[in-house]
Design a protein around this motif. Structure first.
Motif, PDB file in Angstrom:
ATOM      1  N   ASP A   2       0.863  -1.186   0.000  1.00 50.63           N
ATOM      2  CA  ASP A   2       0.000   0.000   0.000  1.00 50.63           C
ATOM      3  C   ASP A   2       0.896   1.232   0.000  1.00 50.63           C
ATOM      4  OD1 ASP A   2      -1.707   2.106   0.471  1.00 50.63           O
ATOM      5  OD2 ASP A   2      -2.684   1.188   2.209  1.00 50.63           O
ATOM      6  N   PRO A   3       0.970   1.965  -1.108  1.00 51.97           N
ATOM      7  CA  PRO A   3       1.876   3.106  -1.201  1.00 51.97           C
ATOM      8  C   PRO A   3       1.586   4.207  -0.180  1.00 51.97           C
ATOM      9  CG  PRO A   3       0.420   3.026  -3.106  1.00 51.97           C
ATOM     10  CD  PRO A   3       0.207   1.770  -2.330  1.00 51.97           C
ATOM     11  N   GLY A   9      12.745   5.318  -0.278  1.00 55.55           N
ATOM     12  CA  GLY A   9      13.377   6.405  -1.014  1.00 55.55           C
ATOM     13  C   GLY A   9      14.697   6.803  -0.392  1.00 55.55           C
ATOM     14  N   THR A  10      15.291   7.821  -0.969  1.00 54.80           N
ATOM     15  CA  THR A  10      16.554   8.354  -0.473  1.00 54.80           C
ATOM     16  C   THR A  10      16.271   9.304   0.684  1.00 54.80           C
ATOM     17  OG1 THR A  10      16.500  10.270  -1.930  1.00 54.80           O
ATOM     18  CG2 THR A  10      17.520   8.246  -2.798  1.00 54.80           C
TER      19      THR A  10
END
Length: 88
Positions: A2-3, A9-10
């Motif tokens: 689920d985004p 990420g960085t």
């Protein structure tokens, strides 16, 4: 997946945002500490979690006099985790 609940990420992707849990990858095991020596970026990486910060990497690399000098935040974090008995 689920985004809305998981973001990968960085360090730059997390600027200005907070999360319940953050896993920080510090998997270098030799050579220079690279971007980890930039205290402002390391501060962003280590200050995003609201409940839990987990760092994944080789503890021996951050348990040296060079780490104490060049990345004191990570060195101190390792010592704190060891004192609490949470280093695997």
């Amino acid at each position: 997946y689920d985004p809305k609940r998981l973001l990968v990420g960085t360090v730059d992707a997390f600027q200005g945002r907070e999360f319940d849990v953050v896993f920080l990858s510090v998997v270098r095991s030799a050579g220079d500490f690279g971007f980890l020596k930039l205290q402002n970026r390391l501060n962003v990486a280590m200050s995003r979690p609201q409940r839990l910060l987990g760092a994944v990497g080789g503890s021996r690399y951050f348990d040296t006099s060079e780490a104490e000098r060049d990345v004191p935040g990570l060195h101190t974090y390792l010592q704190l985790c060891r004192a609490q008995g949470v280093v695997l």
